[in-house]
Motif scaffolding. Structure first.
Motif, short mmCIF file in Angstrom:
data_model
loop_
_atom_site.label_atom_id
_atom_site.label_comp_id
_atom_site.label_asym_id
_atom_site.label_seq_id
_atom_site.Cartn_x
_atom_site.Cartn_y
_atom_site.Cartn_z
N ILE A 1 3.82 2.14 59.04
CA ILE A 1 4.92 2.99 58.57
C ILE A 1 6.23 2.25 58.78
O ILE A 1 6.49 1.76 59.88
N LYS A 2 7.03 2.19 57.74
CA LYS A 2 8.32 1.50 57.83
C LYS A 2 9.43 2.45 57.44
O LYS A 2 9.27 3.20 56.49
N PRO A 3 10.54 2.46 58.17
CA PRO A 3 10.79 1.67 59.36
C PRO A 3 10.08 2.28 60.58
O PRO A 3 9.97 3.49 60.69
N ALA A 4 9.64 1.42 61.48
CA ALA A 4 9.00 1.87 62.73
C ALA A 4 10.11 2.07 63.76
O ALA A 4 10.29 1.30 64.67
N ASN A 5 10.89 3.15 63.56
CA ASN A 5 12.09 3.36 64.37
C ASN A 5 11.93 4.45 65.44
O ASN A 5 12.89 4.80 66.11
N GLY A 6 10.75 5.03 65.57
CA GLY A 6 10.53 6.05 66.58
C GLY A 6 10.98 7.43 66.17
O GLY A 6 10.87 8.38 66.94
N ILE A 7 11.46 7.58 64.94
CA ILE A 7 11.91 8.88 64.43
C ILE A 7 10.81 9.44 63.53
O ILE A 7 10.33 8.76 62.64
N LEU A 8 10.43 10.69 63.80
CA LEU A 8 9.38 11.32 62.99
C LEU A 8 9.98 11.89 61.71
O LEU A 8 10.09 13.09 61.53
N GLY A 9 10.36 10.99 60.82
CA GLY A 9 10.90 11.39 59.53
C GLY A 9 9.80 11.87 58.60
O GLY A 9 8.62 11.93 58.98
N LEU A 10 10.17 12.19 57.39
CA LEU A 10 9.23 12.76 56.42
C LEU A 10 8.03 11.84 56.18
O LEU A 10 6.90 12.31 56.16
N VAL A 11 8.24 10.55 56.02
CA VAL A 11 7.13 9.62 55.75
C VAL A 11 6.13 9.65 56.90
O VAL A 11 4.92 9.71 56.68
N SER A 12 6.62 9.60 58.14
CA SER A 12 5.73 9.64 59.30
C SER A 12 4.97 10.97 59.37
O SER A 12 3.77 11.00 59.64
N ARG A 13 5.68 12.07 59.13
CA ARG A 13 5.04 13.39 59.17
C ARG A 13 3.99 13.52 58.07
O ARG A 13 2.91 14.07 58.28
N GLN A 14 4.29 12.99 56.88
CA GLN A 14 3.32 13.05 55.79
C GLN A 14 2.09 12.22 56.12
O GLN A 14 0.97 12.65 55.89
N PHE A 15 2.29 11.02 56.66
CA PHE A 15 1.17 10.15 57.02
C PHE A 15 0.30 10.84 58.06
O PHE A 15 -0.92 10.89 57.92
N TYR A 16 0.93 11.37 59.11
CA TYR A 16 0.16 12.00 60.18
C TYR A 16 -0.58 13.24 59.66
O TYR A 16 -1.75 13.46 59.97
N ALA A 17 0.10 14.04 58.86
CA ALA A 17 -0.52 15.26 58.32
C ALA A 17 -1.74 14.91 57.48
O ALA A 17 -2.79 15.56 57.59
N LYS A 18 -1.61 13.89 56.65
CA LYS A 18 -2.74 13.49 55.80
C LYS A 18 -3.91 13.01 56.65
O LYS A 18 -5.06 13.40 56.42
N LYS A 19 -3.62 12.20 57.67
CA LYS A 19 -4.66 11.67 58.53
C LYS A 19 -5.36 12.78 59.33
O LYS A 19 -6.56 12.72 59.56
N GLN A 20 -4.62 13.80 59.72
CA GLN A 20 -5.17 14.90 60.51
C GLN A 20 -5.65 16.07 59.65
O GLN A 20 -6.01 17.12 60.16
N LYS A 21 -5.61 15.89 58.32
CA LYS A 21 -6.03 16.93 57.37
C LYS A 21 -5.24 18.22 57.55
O LYS A 21 -5.78 19.33 57.52
N LEU A 22 -3.91 18.05 57.73
CA LEU A 22 -2.98 19.17 57.83
C LEU A 22 -2.23 19.28 56.51
O LEU A 22 -2.24 18.35 55.70
N PRO A 23 -1.55 20.39 56.28
CA PRO A 23 -0.74 20.49 55.05
C PRO A 23 0.30 19.37 55.02
O PRO A 23 0.89 19.03 56.05
N ILE A 24 0.50 18.79 53.85
CA ILE A 24 1.43 17.67 53.71
C ILE A 24 2.86 18.20 53.62
O ILE A 24 3.18 18.98 52.73
#
Length: 124
Positions: free
Chosen positions: A12-35
């Motif tokens: 995930i870029k940027p790897a800045n430690g902030i759980l922005g939309l891209v990070s939340r979408q990636f995690y949600a998809k991986k955990q089978k949560l709503p995107i």
């Protein structure tokens, strides 16, 4: 931070430690949560429904709020809030500088999906 390390290892870029939309979408998809961000919330004449979720480790709370315009999306708002609050609590409880921090952070996150399912069950 542990979040930045996770972002880097996940590509995930940027790897800045902030759980922005891209990070939340990636995690949600991986955990089978709503995107997050899938619903169109551009209508300005409807009222918002806001959901607050807090996670607590070692007596410190991390809270997050998400708002949606539709009652049917309350579960989505809850799960998104929960993902962020829970991961922030794990990050605070297991900082990367602590002995075993990164490993314990990953172990902590393994409980995120189950915890958020239980927390948000009331909105089904």
């Amino acid at each position: 931070t542990a979040v930045a390390s996770w972002q880097k290892s996940s590509g995930i870029k940027p790897a800045n430690g902030i759980l922005g939309l891209v990070s939340r979408q990636f995690y949600a998809k991986k955990q089978k949560l709503p995107i997050p961000g899938r619903e169109d919330l551009s209508s300005s004449n409807s009222k918002k429904v806001c959901i607050d979720v807090c996670s607590e480790f070692s007596g410190v709370q991390d809270c997050e709020t998400r708002c949606v315009r539709s009652e049917k999306d309350k579960i989505h708002a809850c799960k998104e809030s929960c993902q962020i609050a829970f991961s922030a609590a794990c990050d605070r409880a297991y900082p990367p500088s602590a002995p075993g921090g990164p490993e314990n952070y990953k172990l902590c996150l393994k409980y995120l999906s189950q915890s958020c399912e239980e927390t948000c069950a009331v909105y089904r």
